[in-house]
Design a protein around this motif. Structure first.
Motif, PDB file in Angstrom:
ATOM      1  N   PHE A 214       0.834  -1.201   0.000  1.00 23.65           N
ATOM      2  CA  PHE A 214       0.000   0.000   0.000  1.00 23.65           C
ATOM      3  C   PHE A 214       0.870   1.253   0.000  1.00 23.65           C
ATOM      4  CE2 PHE A 214      -2.657   3.195   2.253  1.00 23.65           C
ATOM      5  CZ  PHE A 214      -3.647   3.302   1.298  1.00 23.65           C
ATOM      6  N   LYS A 215       1.946   1.230   0.785  1.00 25.81           N
ATOM      7  CA  LYS A 215       2.876   2.357   0.844  1.00 25.81           C
ATOM      8  C   LYS A 215       3.536   2.573  -0.522  1.00 25.81           C
ATOM      9  CE  LYS A 215       7.048   3.915   3.204  1.00 25.81           C
ATOM     10  NZ  LYS A 215       8.097   3.558   4.166  1.00 25.81           N
ATOM     11  N   ALA A 216       3.954   1.481  -1.163  1.00 21.75           N
ATOM     12  CA  ALA A 216       4.571   1.584  -2.484  1.00 21.75           C
ATOM     13  C   ALA A 216       3.576   2.153  -3.499  1.00 21.75           C
ATOM     14  CB  ALA A 216       5.082   0.220  -2.944  1.00 21.75           C
ATOM     15  N   PHE A 217       2.314   1.744  -3.387  1.00 19.62           N
ATOM     16  CA  PHE A 217       1.272   2.252  -4.276  1.00 19.62           C
ATOM     17  C   PHE A 217       1.086   3.756  -4.103  1.00 19.62           C
ATOM     18  CE2 PHE A 217      -3.266   3.360  -4.680  1.00 19.62           C
ATOM     19  CZ  PHE A 217      -3.413   3.183  -6.037  1.00 19.62           C
ATOM     20  N   LEU A 218       1.050   4.212  -2.843  1.00 17.49           N
ATOM     21  CA  LEU A 218       0.844   5.625  -2.570  1.00 17.49           C
ATOM     22  C   LEU A 218       2.025   6.484  -2.996  1.00 17.49           C
ATOM     23  CD1 LEU A 218      -0.899   5.629   0.903  1.00 17.49           C
ATOM     24  CD2 LEU A 218      -1.909   6.063  -1.332  1.00 17.49           C
ATOM     25  N   LEU A 219       3.215   5.931  -2.931  1.00 16.25           N
ATOM     26  CA  LEU A 219       4.399   6.715  -3.247  1.00 16.25           C
ATOM     27  C   LEU A 219       4.769   6.685  -4.715  1.00 16.25           C
ATOM     28  CD1 LEU A 219       6.620   5.974  -0.138  1.00 16.25           C
ATOM     29  CD2 LEU A 219       5.217   7.983  -0.619  1.00 16.25           C
ATOM     30  N   ARG A 220       4.013   6.003  -5.518  1.00 15.06           N
ATOM     31  CA  ARG A 220       4.245   6.029  -6.962  1.00 15.06           C
ATOM     32  C   ARG A 220       4.018   7.430  -7.484  1.00 15.06           C
ATOM     33  NH1 ARG A 220       0.934   1.074  -9.501  1.00 15.06           N
ATOM     34  NH2 ARG A 220       2.022  -0.573  -8.415  1.00 15.06           N
TER      35      ARG A 220
END
Length: 165
Positions: free
Chosen positions: A5-11
Motif C-alpha cells: 500500500f505504501k509503495a502504491f501511494l508513493l508512486r
C-alpha cells in the motif's frame, strides 16, 4: 500488506493524480464564481432569469421541468475548465517536454521495408555468385587458398581423378 500500500501511494502516478484532483477542485471553484458573477447576469438580461439554472426552463405536463439553462451552464463550466487546464498546464508541459526530451530514436522498419532490404541483399549476393562463376578456370577446378596464400590448392571436379585414389 502495508508495504504494498505504501509503495502504491508513493508512486509518481498517484501523487500526480492527487495534485490534479486538488487543482481541479480549485479551478472548479474559480469557474463557478466566474459563471455566477459574469455569465449568469448576461444570461439573466437576455432570458429574463436570475441565473442559468432558472433560464430556459420548460414545464412538462406531468409536473416536471426541463432546465436547459442548467445544462448550458454545466457546458460553459466544462469548456472553461478544459480551456484553463489545457492552456495553463498541458500546452506549457508539452513545450517543456519537447525542449528537454532527447530526440526520438529511430523507429523500427516496417515488415515491408525489411522484406525489400532482404530482397536487395539477395540480389546483390546472387550477382556476386555470378561474377565468381565467371572467374573459374576452364577445366572446372576451384582455387582454394591454403595457409600459404601464394600457392592455391585445386579441388578436382568429378571429371578429374582425386588425389590418392
Amino acid at each position: 500488506m502495508f508495504q504494498g500500500f505504501k509503495a502504491f501511494l508513493l508512486r509518481g502516478n498517484v501523487i500526480d493524480l492527487a495534485v490534479a484532483v486538488v487543482i481541479g477542485a480549485a479551478f472548479n471553484t474559480i469557474v463557478d464564481r466566474i459563471v455566477s458573477s459574469l455569465i449568469d447576469p448576461v444570461i439573466g438580461m437576455v432570458f429574463m432569469a436570475d441565473s442559468l439554472n432558472t433560464a430556459l426552463v420548460v414545464d412538462l405536463p406531468g409536473g416536471g421541468q426541463l432546465a436547459f439553462g442548467a445544462v448550458i451552464g454545466a457546458l460553459i463550466n466544462f469548456i472553461i475548465v478544459a480551456a484553463v487546464v489545457y492552456f495553463v498546464f498541458v500546452l506549457p508541459m508539452n513545450k517543456l517536454r519537447d525542449r528537454v526530451a532527447p530526440p526520438a530514436a529511430e523507429t523500427t522498419p516496417s515488415e515491408q521495408e525489411l522484406l525489400v532490404e532482404i530482397r536487395d541483399l539477395m540480389r546483390a549476393q546472387a550477382a556476386r555468385v555470378e561474377v565468381d562463376a565467371t572467374d573459374r578456370p576452364a577445366d572446372g577446378t576451384h582455387a582454394i587458398p591454403t595457409s600459404n596464400a601464394s600457392t592455391p590448392n585445386e579441388i578436382p571436379t568429378d571429371e578429374t581423378p582425386r588425389h590418392g585414389a
